[in-house]
Design an enzyme around this catalytic site. Structure first.
Site, mmCIF file in Angstrom:
data_model
loop_
_atom_site.group_PDB
_atom_site.id
_atom_site.type_symbol
_atom_site.label_atom_id
_atom_site.label_comp_id
_atom_site.label_asym_id
_atom_site.label_seq_id
_atom_site.Cartn_x
_atom_site.Cartn_y
_atom_site.Cartn_z
ATOM 1 N N GLY A 49 0.807 -1.221 0.000
ATOM 2 C CA GLY A 49 0.000 0.000 0.000
ATOM 3 C C GLY A 49 0.831 1.258 0.000
ATOM 4 N N CYS A 50 2.139 1.112 -0.068
ATOM 5 C CA CYS A 50 3.036 2.261 -0.114
ATOM 6 C C CYS A 50 3.543 2.418 -1.545
ATOM 7 C CB CYS A 50 4.224 2.070 0.826
ATOM 8 S SG CYS A 50 3.760 1.931 2.552
#
Length: 142
Positions: A49-50
């Site tokens: 999710g980064c």
């Protein structure tokens, strides 16, 4: 419920008027943060999710809700490495039960980060906070 280390960062941010100076300060925090050994940069420690590559390695001393939380981390992006250092200041040394009670959005909001980070960076910070909270909750339940 902020740690003294986080309060020090908040005080420094209050002193710095210009966002560019604050941004540089976050990068400096990242440069000073200890590097993560390559052996720990594995899929199990990678934060999904980064936008950049981020690894978080929890370190929990003790058992149950009173166990102490700490973590090591790293990113391939300097600003994100600084954000890891900010999160480390926010959470390190708390009990795993206390970690779950930290309002990360409010605390990070005190620094104005939510207004100055891209949506991708904000999503990355959220993903790191979620990982920290999940690991702490699992440790508290043991």
């Amino acid at each position: 419920m902020a740690t003294p280390a986080f309060e020090e960062i908040a005080e420094t941010f209050d002193f710095l008027d210009d966002w560019e100076d604050r941004y540089r300060h976050v990068i400096d925090l990242g440069k000073a943060f200890p590097p993560l050994p390559d052996a720990l940069k594995v899929p199990a420690t990678k934060v999904e999710g980064c936008a950049s590559q981020v690894w978080i390695v929890p370190k929990i001393e003790g058992e149950g809700a009173t166990a102490r939380f700490d973590f090591a981390g790293e990113s391939d992006a300097m600003i994100v490495r600084g954000l890891i250092a900010v999160l480390h200041a926010l959470y390190s040394g708390l009990t795993v039960a206390e970690v779950g009670r930290v309002d990360a959005v409010a605390e990070l909001g005190r620094l104005g980060l939510n207004e100055h980070l891209s949506s991708q960076r904000s999503n990355g910070v959220r993903a790191m906070v979620e990982r920290i909270r999940r690991v702490s909750a699992e440790a508290a339940a043991q």
